[in-house]
Motif scaffolding. Structure first.
Motif, PDB file in Angstrom:
ATOM      1  N   LYS A   5       1.779  -8.715  11.398  1.00 10.14           N
ATOM      2  CA  LYS A   5       1.581 -10.158  11.197  1.00 10.14           C
ATOM      3  C   LYS A   5       1.666 -10.927  12.506  1.00 10.14           C
ATOM      4  O   LYS A   5       1.085 -11.990  12.642  1.00 10.14           O
ATOM      5  CB  LYS A   5       2.598 -10.665  10.185  1.00 10.14           C
ATOM      6  CG  LYS A   5       2.309 -10.124   8.810  1.00 10.14           C
ATOM      7  CD  LYS A   5       3.363 -10.526   7.826  1.00 10.14           C
ATOM      8  CE  LYS A   5       3.355  -9.512   6.694  1.00 10.14           C
ATOM      9  NZ  LYS A   5       4.510  -9.642   5.836  1.00 10.14           N
ATOM     10  N   TRP A  15      -8.034 -18.109  17.785  1.00 10.75           N
ATOM     11  CA  TRP A  15      -9.370 -18.307  17.223  1.00 10.75           C
ATOM     12  C   TRP A  15      -9.514 -19.662  16.513  1.00 10.75           C
ATOM     13  O   TRP A  15     -10.615 -20.170  16.326  1.00 10.75           O
ATOM     14  CB  TRP A  15      -9.671 -17.154  16.247  1.00 10.75           C
ATOM     15  CG  TRP A  15     -11.111 -16.986  15.878  1.00 10.75           C
ATOM     16  CD1 TRP A  15     -12.170 -17.625  16.458  1.00 10.75           C
ATOM     17  CD2 TRP A  15     -11.644 -16.149  14.848  1.00 10.75           C
ATOM     18  NE1 TRP A  15     -13.339 -17.220  15.851  1.00 10.75           N
ATOM     19  CE2 TRP A  15     -13.050 -16.324  14.869  1.00 10.75           C
ATOM     20  CE3 TRP A  15     -11.092 -15.275  13.912  1.00 10.75           C
ATOM     21  CZ2 TRP A  15     -13.885 -15.646  13.978  1.00 10.75           C
ATOM     22  CZ3 TRP A  15     -11.929 -14.602  13.038  1.00 10.75           C
ATOM     23  CH2 TRP A  15     -13.314 -14.786  13.073  1.00 10.75           C
ATOM     24  N   HIS A  33     -18.516 -17.147   0.281  1.00  8.43           N
ATOM     25  CA  HIS A  33     -18.001 -18.307  -0.467  1.00  8.43           C
ATOM     26  C   HIS A  33     -18.939 -18.665  -1.616  1.00  8.43           C
ATOM     27  O   HIS A  33     -18.490 -18.965  -2.726  1.00  8.43           O
ATOM     28  CB  HIS A  33     -17.858 -19.522   0.462  1.00  8.43           C
ATOM     29  CG  HIS A  33     -16.844 -19.312   1.553  1.00  8.43           C
ATOM     30  ND1 HIS A  33     -16.679 -20.184   2.597  1.00  8.43           N
ATOM     31  CD2 HIS A  33     -15.938 -18.311   1.765  1.00  8.43           C
ATOM     32  CE1 HIS A  33     -15.723 -19.739   3.395  1.00  8.43           C
ATOM     33  NE2 HIS A  33     -15.271 -18.602   2.914  1.00  8.43           N
ATOM     34  N   GLY A  57      -7.361 -20.056   5.722  1.00  4.15           N
ATOM     35  CA  GLY A  57      -7.821 -20.470   7.042  1.00  4.15           C
ATOM     36  C   GLY A  57      -7.856 -21.980   7.199  1.00  4.15           C
ATOM     37  O   GLY A  57      -6.903 -22.691   6.851  1.00  4.15           O
ATOM     38  N   ASP A  78      -1.937 -19.910   3.836  1.00  2.00           N
ATOM     39  CA  ASP A  78      -2.293 -19.122   5.024  1.00  2.00           C
ATOM     40  C   ASP A  78      -1.041 -18.883   5.864  1.00  2.00           C
ATOM     41  O   ASP A  78      -0.156 -19.744   5.955  1.00  2.00           O
ATOM     42  CB  ASP A  78      -3.356 -19.840   5.862  1.00  2.00           C
ATOM     43  CG  ASP A  78      -4.109 -18.873   6.767  1.00  2.00           C
ATOM     44  OD1 ASP A  78      -5.254 -18.497   6.430  1.00  2.00           O
ATOM     45  OD2 ASP A  78      -3.550 -18.471   7.816  1.00  2.00           O
ATOM     46  N   LEU A  79      -1.021 -17.705   6.479  1.00  2.00           N
ATOM     47  CA  LEU A  79       0.115 -17.321   7.325  1.00  2.00           C
ATOM     48  C   LEU A  79       0.199 -18.182   8.588  1.00  2.00           C
ATOM     49  O   LEU A  79       1.283 -18.473   9.085  1.00  2.00           O
ATOM     50  CB  LEU A  79      -0.078 -15.839   7.730  1.00  2.00           C
ATOM     51  CG  LEU A  79       0.973 -15.192   8.588  1.00  2.00           C
ATOM     52  CD1 LEU A  79       2.271 -15.022   7.804  1.00  2.00           C
ATOM     53  CD2 LEU A  79       0.497 -13.835   9.096  1.00  2.00           C
ATOM     54  N   MET A  83      -4.267 -22.441  11.903  1.00  2.00           N
ATOM     55  CA  MET A  83      -5.505 -22.469  11.105  1.00  2.00           C
ATOM     56  C   MET A  83      -5.464 -23.645  10.122  1.00  2.00           C
ATOM     57  O   MET A  83      -6.438 -24.390   9.981  1.00  2.00           O
ATOM     58  CB  MET A  83      -5.681 -21.148  10.339  1.00  2.00           C
ATOM     59  CG  MET A  83      -6.027 -19.964  11.211  1.00  2.00           C
ATOM     60  SD  MET A  83      -7.664 -20.090  11.980  1.00  2.00           S
ATOM     61  CE  MET A  83      -8.738 -19.488  10.688  1.00  2.00           C
ATOM     62  N   ASP A 104       2.966 -16.399   3.382  1.00  2.00           N
ATOM     63  CA  ASP A 104       2.506 -15.024   3.587  1.00  2.00           C
ATOM     64  C   ASP A 104       1.963 -14.462   2.271  1.00  2.00           C
ATOM     65  O   ASP A 104       2.603 -14.620   1.224  1.00  2.00           O
ATOM     66  CB  ASP A 104       3.729 -14.216   4.060  1.00  2.00           C
ATOM     67  CG  ASP A 104       3.384 -12.794   4.433  1.00  2.00           C
ATOM     68  OD1 ASP A 104       2.260 -12.347   4.146  1.00  2.00           O
ATOM     69  OD2 ASP A 104       4.261 -12.130   5.005  1.00  2.00           O
ATOM     70  N   ALA A 121     -10.815 -14.439   0.438  1.00  2.00           N
ATOM     71  CA  ALA A 121     -12.107 -14.178   1.084  1.00  2.00           C
ATOM     72  C   ALA A 121     -11.901 -13.779   2.540  1.00  2.00           C
ATOM     73  O   ALA A 121     -11.322 -14.546   3.319  1.00  2.00           O
ATOM     74  CB  ALA A 121     -12.991 -15.423   1.003  1.00  2.00           C
ATOM     75  N   ASN A 122     -12.345 -12.596   2.884  1.00  2.00           N
ATOM     76  CA  ASN A 122     -12.404 -12.155   4.288  1.00  2.00           C
ATOM     77  C   ASN A 122     -11.035 -12.129   4.957  1.00  2.00           C
ATOM     78  O   ASN A 122     -10.940 -12.345   6.170  1.00  2.00           O
ATOM     79  CB  ASN A 122     -13.354 -13.071   5.086  1.00  2.00           C
ATOM     80  CG  ASN A 122     -14.643 -13.330   4.337  1.00  2.00           C
ATOM     81  OD1 ASN A 122     -15.357 -12.385   4.011  1.00  2.00           O
ATOM     82  ND2 ASN A 122     -14.936 -14.587   4.018  1.00  2.00           N
ATOM     83  N   HIS A 126      -6.432  -8.009   6.856  1.00  2.00           N
ATOM     84  CA  HIS A 126      -5.366  -8.365   7.808  1.00  2.00           C
ATOM     85  C   HIS A 126      -3.976  -8.086   7.252  1.00  2.00           C
ATOM     86  O   HIS A 126      -2.997  -8.292   7.961  1.00  2.00           O
ATOM     87  CB  HIS A 126      -5.452  -9.852   8.163  1.00  2.00           C
ATOM     88  CG  HIS A 126      -6.654 -10.184   8.990  1.00  2.00           C
ATOM     89  ND1 HIS A 126      -6.746  -9.887  10.335  1.00  2.00           N
ATOM     90  CD2 HIS A 126      -7.836 -10.754   8.656  1.00  2.00           C
ATOM     91  CE1 HIS A 126      -7.914 -10.276  10.788  1.00  2.00           C
ATOM     92  NE2 HIS A 126      -8.605 -10.810   9.793  1.00  2.00           N
TER      93      HIS A 126
END
Ligand SMILES: C[S@@+](CC[C@H](N)C(=O)[O-])C[C@H]1O[C@@H](n2cnc3c(N)ncnc32)[C@H](O)[C@@H]1O
Length: 238
Positions: A5, A15, A33, A57, A78-79, A83, A104, A121-122, A126
């Protein structure tokens, strides 16, 4: 070394600034999506629904759901707070119906049985502990609720090259599960009626769809039948 993580946090922290402008938005994220929204729309119709988007995200998908399905209330988790912060303008614009939460996937900060749909999604590749994440998705769904999980399809040669070679080279030791492994993970988490659909194209992806089962009771259900108040008293004494 296994992906962890800390790596995810560093990667998406870096990113986050350019994420919404990435070429992947039209190559992979946009098509995935649209496919998820079509499925939710087909299943839910006009019913009011509550959706949790795991690994949300910058909130692109969460806001697309709400725009396409105005009866939906959406939570995104989201972690990586960078983002979520990058998507601040989206969360603000839809503040009455779309809610970002930092957390998480392996310990979702929501009550059991809270959602009609869980989407992801996507993001699943990870998660270092994918079985735990799937079990959490099952926990937060209402019995009969639906999981829609999309990730890169790596079983055919082109997908293998993109996800297991190129993406792994760029992102580190992430793990795109095979279709067989997805079925195993979802079965073990307690999902039923697992269905899978491959979307071909320059960045092929796999849609996994499954229904959350009733949790297995800790003890067998009582087997006697009560016919009258008298028999209630009798049953209580037994
Ligand atoms: C490639 S992005 C996908 C974002 C979004 N779902 C979409 O389709 O546009 C993957 C996201 O998963 C998040 N993520 C990674 N590990 C996570 C974890 N353990 N729990 C929750 N989110 C995680 C990342 O921070 C990142 O925002």
């Amino acid at each position: 070394m296994a992906y962890d993580k800390k790596q995810a946090t560093e990667e998406f922290g870096r990113w986050s600034e350019s994420y919404d402008r990435s070429v992947l938005q039209w190559l992979l994220f946009g098509p995935s999506h649209r496919s998820l929204i079509r499925r939710i729309d087909a299943v839910a119709g006009d019913r009011p629904i509550t959706i949790l988007d795991v690994g949300c995200g910058t909130g692109v998908f969460a806001s697309r759901i709400r725009t396409a399905l105005p009866q939906a209330r959406v939570f995104g988790v989201d972690l990586v707070s960078d983002m979520l912060t990058r998507g601040a303008h989206r969360w603000r614009a839809l503040a009455e119906a779309v809610h970002p939460v930092q957390g998480d996937s392996e310990r979702l900060p929501f009550a059991s049985g809270a959602f009609d749909f869980v989407t992801c999604a996507n993001s699943f590749h990870h998660y270092p502990n994918q079985e735990q994440a799937a079990s959490e998705m099952h926990r937060v769904l209402k019995p009969g609720g639906r999981l829609l999980l999309i990730d890169g399809y790596r079983d055919a040669p082109w997908g293998w090259f993109i996800y297991d070679v190129c993406v792994t080279y760029r992102e580190g030791n992430v793990h795109h599960a095979s279709a067989k492994r997805f079925r195993e993970i979802l079965d073990r988490a307690g999902f039923q009626a697992v269905a899978q659909k491959v979307h071909r194209g320059p960045a092929p992806f796999l849609l996994n769809e499954a229904i959350a089962a009733e949790p297995t009771p800790l003890y067998p259900a009582p087997h006697f039948h009560l016919r009258s108040p008298a028999s209630v008293e009798h049953a209580a004494e037994v």
